[in-house]
Write a protein that holds these residues in place. Structure first.
Motif, PDB file in Angstrom:
ATOM      1  N   LYS A 170     -11.935 -24.575  81.088  1.00 24.48           N
ATOM      2  CA  LYS A 170     -12.622 -23.076  80.836  1.00 24.48           C
ATOM      3  C   LYS A 170     -14.183 -23.451  80.742  1.00 24.48           C
ATOM      4  N   LEU A 215     -29.438  -5.487  54.363  1.00 24.44           N
ATOM      5  CA  LEU A 215     -28.267  -5.972  54.548  1.00 24.44           C
ATOM      6  C   LEU A 215     -27.889  -7.081  55.855  1.00 24.44           C
ATOM      7  N   ALA A 216     -28.551  -6.814  56.853  1.00 19.35           N
ATOM      8  CA  ALA A 216     -28.688  -7.580  57.803  1.00 19.35           C
ATOM      9  C   ALA A 216     -29.260  -9.174  57.373  1.00 19.35           C
ATOM     10  N   LYS A 217     -30.316  -9.024  56.482  1.00 18.98           N
ATOM     11  CA  LYS A 217     -30.860 -10.320  56.055  1.00 18.98           C
ATOM     12  C   LYS A 217     -29.536 -11.269  55.080  1.00 18.98           C
ATOM     13  N   ALA A 277     -20.403 -19.928  85.581  1.00 17.53           N
ATOM     14  CA  ALA A 277     -20.595 -18.433  85.705  1.00 17.53           C
ATOM     15  C   ALA A 277     -22.042 -18.139  84.891  1.00 17.53           C
ATOM     16  N   ARG A 315     -26.432 -10.703  55.462  1.00 18.10           N
ATOM     17  CA  ARG A 315     -25.421 -11.169  56.322  1.00 18.10           C
ATOM     18  C   ARG A 315     -25.952 -12.475  56.938  1.00 18.10           C
ATOM     19  N   PHE A 316     -27.203 -12.444  57.500  1.00 14.65           N
ATOM     20  CA  PHE A 316     -27.833 -13.541  58.036  1.00 14.65           C
ATOM     21  C   PHE A 316     -27.868 -14.782  57.114  1.00 14.65           C
ATOM     22  N   GLU A 317     -27.998 -14.334  55.992  1.00 17.71           N
ATOM     23  CA  GLU A 317     -28.128 -15.682  55.124  1.00 17.71           C
ATOM     24  C   GLU A 317     -26.947 -16.167  54.629  1.00 17.71           C
ATOM     25  N   LYS A 355     -18.844  -3.564  91.897  1.00 18.18           N
ATOM     26  CA  LYS A 355     -19.440  -2.881  90.598  1.00 18.18           C
ATOM     27  C   LYS A 355     -20.778  -2.875  90.814  1.00 18.18           C
ATOM     28  N   LYS A 405     -30.564 -14.214  87.621  1.00 20.04           N
ATOM     29  CA  LYS A 405     -31.854 -13.702  86.924  1.00 20.04           C
ATOM     30  C   LYS A 405     -33.127 -14.195  87.519  1.00 20.04           C
ATOM     31  N   ILE A 455     -17.212 -21.206  82.445  1.00 19.41           N
ATOM     32  CA  ILE A 455     -18.050 -20.551  81.871  1.00 19.41           C
ATOM     33  C   ILE A 455     -19.525 -21.110  82.377  1.00 19.41           C
ATOM     34  N   ARG A 505     -22.653 -20.112  55.049  1.00 20.68           N
ATOM     35  CA  ARG A 505     -21.297 -20.689  55.502  1.00 20.68           C
ATOM     36  C   ARG A 505     -21.479 -21.797  56.317  1.00 20.68           C
ATOM     37  N   ARG A 514     -24.253 -16.072  56.582  1.00 19.00           N
ATOM     38  CA  ARG A 514     -23.708 -16.787  57.871  1.00 19.00           C
ATOM     39  C   ARG A 514     -24.430 -18.307  57.730  1.00 19.00           C
ATOM     40  N   ALA A 516     -32.002  -3.195  56.955  1.00 17.90           N
ATOM     41  CA  ALA A 516     -32.564  -4.606  57.054  1.00 17.90           C
ATOM     42  C   ALA A 516     -32.448  -5.549  56.020  1.00 17.90           C
TER      43      ALA A 516
END
Lengths: 198, 966
Positions: B908, B451-453, B915, B455-457, B828, B923, B912, B462, B459, B449
């Motif tokens: 494109k 680490l995720a925090k 799509a 990385r989140f921060e 499919k 849904k 998208i 940035r 990001r 958690a």
């Protein structure tokens, strides 16, 4: 009269001194930020999934500190609710089903041969756990994935699966013993069967 | 030889020893099994990385897996043979799970690889010797399998006072170390000497329990003979004196503090097996490929100790020790106290397997049922770690992990003494193990958690930095802008000196400049759009300025171009006049968008606080602004088609009109959304918004009408001039092609919609009722007509038409591919649904009754036709693309390249969007099924989304059209 004045004088003096000390301490040991938010944030699972309706775990932590219900976090599940209840000294309530249900830990896996390289999932990933470039195949760094599901929705070709993380020999944990069995209630200690025989 | 002083430790038990059985027979050497299974994770830490592939032949002692990080180990082939598999196999683990193993099929030769002993270990540096030991795969043989080199490195943290050799072997039944000391006394002592040299310890003590007289005698004799300084400490038999911390306490009187390692108090402990393995690797060059293991238990007719190759399946050893299958009740790896039950005899012996206990039912009966704790306190008396087992039990039972940790749960060595003495037969150790693993799991998830925090921060930081950078650039440009544009204007007329020769050069340059400017402009507009979506007001302002600046640049360049080449293209002159108009138009659009964003924001606020009069006022004022801006926009939009009479500018205008139309549509959509929102909250301004909606729709209609007019006007004059000039012929042919492409796109769209309807589970009747089949037929008719026309026109204009056809073909091919992919996805999906139905236990009849098989067949048919079509088309495409002369293609590519790229991105985007809208519809239909009570609302939403999708597709068609145009 003099005694009264003296007493008042001393008390005023003392209160001034202590007031000065308190005032100084307030400035000197000032704590920045809101520590309760940090504590709540530390309990939240940091999946940054937004299922609680907030853009990330910290905003939800702030919302909780402002009185929002503590049961809006499906990834944390009941354990997180319990921890929050303990921290905030409120009653632990069951998870709010409107925000999702508690699931086993999952990670996103991209079916790489179907990926068209649109980078939509990369932009959606809150923890930068998806690797790739425009028109290049993308892949998920499984160790960094929090299983937040946010990349599934934007994928135009539906090539992202949420896969449950299975138990390996390294992640296996011991089960909790069954506890006292119903049938054994009428057995007294000396009735128990023979131990190791040699 | 010195005799060490013996201390004592708290608690401990005296279970029946049962060691005599396995010492009756001499050391056995089992034959080679049919296969050797070598798990990659035989030690604590990271699993090894395999070095061999399936099919490789390996020699005995060859490295087959290397370490994977610091806390890891090497693995070697225990015999010569071939690697038959690298796969998941059952491993010796309490979970009974599988793990990755290298499986070796022995060739029976047992050929050694070249051995390279390290005779000069005393001359080598300590680090080199440790690295050598690591490469020999030496790990602690006592039970944990801790990589030895790591342990020896850790021993240098503090000056070492004691080096303890653990020969206590306290657990009942196990005699492997006893036998090892008897058999390999010299090797043991030499190994101890090597380790002593490596760790530079003063006191070397062998701790051995007094129930091994033969081993003690052998050691005593050898130590006296070698006049070694090694001390021999004979400790009284008590379980668990062989525990590392307990033995340290026995021999030194020191207690290892909670949460610390023996190295922290200057003590190092090594098992006798490890010492012998160290000797073998240094003096003989043999890696760790075999070990001593006790085979014992009532179910074996010949209990004994064996020196067994790692990877030997337990079943093979049971056969070797002549097991009686009828008596075998429970198979335990390790001793009866700390071992774990094996579910299968297929698991292999690993570096840490010291005993296989094949117990009969009488020997190891099923544990008695657990009863309530009677607080007798016997567990506390028995605990060798001086813990409070009873307390820990409460905390474990009630999941109070924090309190359990406070009571030093992690100092528990899981020896089982407490469970052994418990009169209520409570499996205390299992409770502790469960708590420990829960705590570890929680810790790991905390680390994750964090680490995720992070990385989140990171990001977020940035993204913020990027935004700030843009802002800074904007400010810089804003400063530079006035002077620059002034300079440009001055420079422009100077550049356009009308000399005859350099004109074409200048034109080319200017064209390139314009193209670059346009691409920049588009980029900026895109950013602006994004910013509007994200509602970054500052960004919007900044970007808006950029956009207008860029537009000015492009306009000035176009002006220049018009001046430079008046003779060549006289028709382009109006472009200059038109440029400012479009400039204003764009500005007006931006105004509209900006106000729209602001309005949305305020509405959102209003939603939160519906009673706020101030906000309402704001909304009203914004709406007024919006309608004003929109009015301005529509006025400009009306003026644009009027100005766009000249035919050369037509395609440009066309494009612009299309974009206008798209924007107007978007505006309509936006207003619709606002309306819906307003309806939801029952705001008073519903009427106003409705009016807006009507206005916007009207405008959109107008624009579309305008769009249609120029197309026809463009088509007619060109058709007239067709016969007079050949270059105009080319134009006409192009237009016809475009019409054709539009018609084709229309057909495809209709088909797609039909397919979509089918997918959504509508039946044939409904589909027929919808407008699409009608449209399809219309479009097909149109296409046929156009194709006829094309054919008649073709003979005149073959050469020029070919080159524009090529990119269109490529587009068509791409489209076809997408169709194919969609069809495949449909198949499919249908298949998945069928399997799902099957899983849900529906029988065949029900499945057949459901729509899916039908759909599957449909989709498959479609796929087949599409594939056929593609095959046919790719042939023609290749033929066509082969035709045009390279020169033409190059020239074309030059002019097309930049705008086409932009349009392509937009195409494109729209694809998208389409799509996604489709996915949304799916849904919603799903939701509709699950929640019929909200049916009306969901239906509405579906309608809205479908509208959106159709819009996106329409836009897409337009874009592809304009793409063809350019």
């Amino acid at each position: 009269m003099l005694t009264v004045l003296l007493a008042i004088g001393i008390l005023v003096l003392l209160s001034l001194i202590f007031g000065a000390i308190l005032g100084y301490a307030n400035v000197r040991f000032h704590v920045e930020g809101d520590p309760i938010v940090d504590q709540i944030d530390a309990i939240l699972p940091q999946t940054q999934c937004g299922q609680c309706g907030h853009p990330g775990c910290r905003p939800y932590a702030e919302a909780i500190s402002n009185g929002e219900a503590i049961n809006h976090c499906p990834p944390g599940g009941q354990a997180t609710i319990q921890a929050l209840a303990d921290l905030l000294d409120v009653e632990a309530i069951p998870l709010d089903g409107d925000h999702g249900t508690e699931t086993a830990k999952r990670v996103a896996v991209i079916r790489e041969d179907e990926c068209i390289g649109c980078t939509k999932c990369i932009q959606a990933c809150p923890v930068d756990a998806i690797l790739g470039a425009a028109k290049q195949m993308h892949t998920v760094i499984a160790d960094e994935c929090t299983g937040c599901d946010l990349c599934v929705e934007p994928c135009p070709v539906d090539c992202i699966d949420m896969v449950e993380v299975g138990v390996t020999a390294k992640t296996w944990t011991w089960n909790k013993p069954q506890g006292i069995a119903e049938t054994s209630l009428n057995i007294i200690a000396t009735d128990r069967q023979a131990e190791v025989v040699h | 030889m010195q005799t060490a002083t013996i201390f004592s430790f708290h608690g401990g038990i005296h279970p029946p020893e049962n060691k005599a059985q396995s010492l009756q027979l001499p050391l056995g050497k089992p034959s080679l099994p049919r296969e050797l299974i070598l798990p990659l994770g035989q030690h604590i830490g990271q699993s090894s990385r395999p070095l061999v592939k399936v099919g490789d032949s390996v020699l005995k002692g060859e490295t087959i897996a290397i370490n994977n990080g610091f806390l890891s180990s090497f693995l070697h082939a225990p015999t010569s043979g071939t690697v038959s598999a690298i796969e998941e196999r059952l491993i010796a683990h309490p979970s009974g799970l599988s793990d990755l193993c290298i499986v070796i099929k022995p060739d029976g030769q047992d050929t050694w690889t070249t051995l390279a002993p390290l005779y000069d270990w005393q001359e080598n540096s300590r680090t080199d010797v440790l690295a050598y030991l690591s490469e020999m795969g030496i790990v602690g043989m006592g039970g944990a399998g801790f990589p030895t080199q790591v342990k020896l490195q850790g021993a240098h943290k503090n000056p070492l006072t004691h080096f303890i050799i653990n020969a206590a072997e306290c657990e009942p039944y196990i005699t492997a170390d006893d036998m090892l000391i008897r058999e390999k006394t010299l090797e043991l002592v030499l190994g101890i000497e090597i380790l002593q040299h490596l760790v530079e310890a003063d006191n070397v003590v062998i701790g051995i329990e007094d129930n091994k007289p033969t081993a003690i005698a052998a050691l005593k004799a050898l130590i006296t003979q070698r006049k070694s300084k090694i001390q021999l400490a004979v400790v009284p038999t008590k379980y668990p004196s062989g525990g590392e911390k307990q033995l340290i306490q026995l021999l030194t009187g020191k207690e290892v503090p909670s949460g610390q390692y023996p190295a922290d108090i200057g003590i190092l402990c090594q098992n006798v097996g490890t010492c012998v393995a160290v000797h073998d690797s240094i003096y003989l060059g043999k890696p760790l490929i075999s070990r001593f293991t006790t085979l014992t238990g009532d179910a074996l007719n010949a209990p004994q100790n064996v020196e067994v190759l790692l990877g030997t399946p337990v079943a093979h050893l049971l056969d070797y020790a002549d097991s009686a299958a009828d008596k075998l009740h429970r198979l335990v790896m390790g001793g009866p106290m700390m071992g774990y039950t094996l579910d299968s005899a297929a698991v292999p012996i690993v570096k840490t397997s010291n005993c296989i206990l094949a117990a009969s039912k009488k020997e190891l009966p099923a544990p008695a049922p657990e009863q309530a704790c009677i607080r007798c306190g016997m567990c506390e008396q028995a605990c060798p770690a001086s813990l409070l087992p009873q307390q820990l039990l409460w905390f474990s039972k009630s999941q109070e992990h924090e309190k359990a940790e406070h009571h030093n749960l992690f100092d528990c060595i899981e020896c089982g003494a407490c469970s052994y003495v418990c009169p209520s037969s409570i499996p205390l150790v299992q409770y502790y193990r469960h708590s420990k693993s829960s705590i570890r799991e929680a810790r790991e998830s905390n680390v994750k958690a964090d680490l995720a925090k992070q990385r989140f921060e990171a990001r977020k930081a940035r993204q913020d930095a990027e935004a700030a950078e843009k802002e800074a650039k904007r400010l810089a440009r804003q400063k530079a802008a006035p002077s620059k544009s002034a300079g440009d204007k001055k420079a422009a007329p100077a550049k356009v000196a009308p000399t005859a020769a350099p004109i074409s050069d200048d034109t080319k340059k200017l064209k390139v400049d314009i193209a670059i400017g346009k691409s920049k402009l588009k980029k900026l507009q895109k950013q602006l759009l994004e910013a509007q979506e994200a509602e970054h007001v500052e960004d919007i302002n900044a970007l808006q300025l950029h956009v207008s600046e860029q537009e000015k640049n492009v306009a000035s360049l176009e002006e220049q171009l018009a001046k430079t080449a008046p003779a060549a293209t006289p028709a382009q002159a109006p472009a200059a006049a038109k440029a400012p108009v479009s400039d204003e138009l764009k500005k007006a659009k931006i105004d509209v968008a900006l106000i729209g964003v602001k309005l949305k924001k305020v509405q959102k606020q209003l939603e939160a606080t519906p009673d706020d009069q101030e906000l309402k006022d704001k909304v009203a004022s914004f709406e007024a602004d919006l309608s004003k801006a929109q009015a301005a926009l529509s006025a400009l939009g009306a003026s644009t088609p009027a100005a766009a009479a000249p035919k050369a500018a037509i395609s440009d205008d066309l494009k612009k009109l299309k974009i206008d139309a798209a924007i107007a549509k978007a505006a309509v959509k936006k207003v619709e959304k606002a309306l819906k929102k307003a309806e939801e909250i029952q705001a008073p301004e519903i009427d106003a918004i409705r009016q807006q909606l009507q206005e916007a729709q009207k405008r959109a209609d107008d624009l579309e009408k305008a769009l249609l007019n120029p197309v026809s006007t463009a088509a007619q004059p060109t058709a007239k001039t067709n016969e007079t000039a050949t270059n105009l012929d080319a134009d006409a042919a192009k237009k016809r092609k475009i019409d054709l492409a539009i018609a084709k796109a229309g057909i495809k769209k209709a088909e797609k919609n039909i397919a979509l309807l089918k997918e959504q589970g509508k039946d044939e009747a409904e589909i027929k009722a919808s407008e699409w089949p009608q449209k399809l037929i219309e479009a097909q008719n149109k296409l046929a007509a156009l194709e006829k026309e094309q054919e008649t026109a073709a003979p005149i204009t073959t050469a020029p038409t070919v080159s524009p056809a090529a990119p269109a073909d490529a587009d068509a091919a791409k489209k076809r591919k997408i169709d194919l992919a969609i069809a495949k996805a449909g198949i499919k999906k249908a298949e998945k649904n069928i399997t799902l139905l099957k899983e849900q236990g529906k029988d065949e009849a029900e499945i057949k009754a459901s729509e899916w098989p039908q759909k599957l067949a449909d989709a498959q048919d479609k796929l087949a036709t599409l594939e056929k079509e593609q095959g046919a088309n790719s042939d023609t495409a290749t033929v066509k693309s082969a035709k045009p002369e390279p020169k033409q293609v190059e020239a074309k590519a030059e002019s097309i390249a930049t705008p086409e790229a932009d349009v392509a991105t937009q195409v494109k985007k729209q694809k998208i969007a389409a799509a996604m809208a489709k996915a949304q519809i799916n849904k919603l239909t799903k939701r509709l099924e699950s929640a019929p009570e909200d049916a009306e609302y969901i239906q509405q939403e579906i309608e809205a989304t479908r509208q959106k999708q159709q819009d996106a597709e329409a836009l897409l068609a337009q874009l592809t059209h304009s793409q063809d145009n350019t």
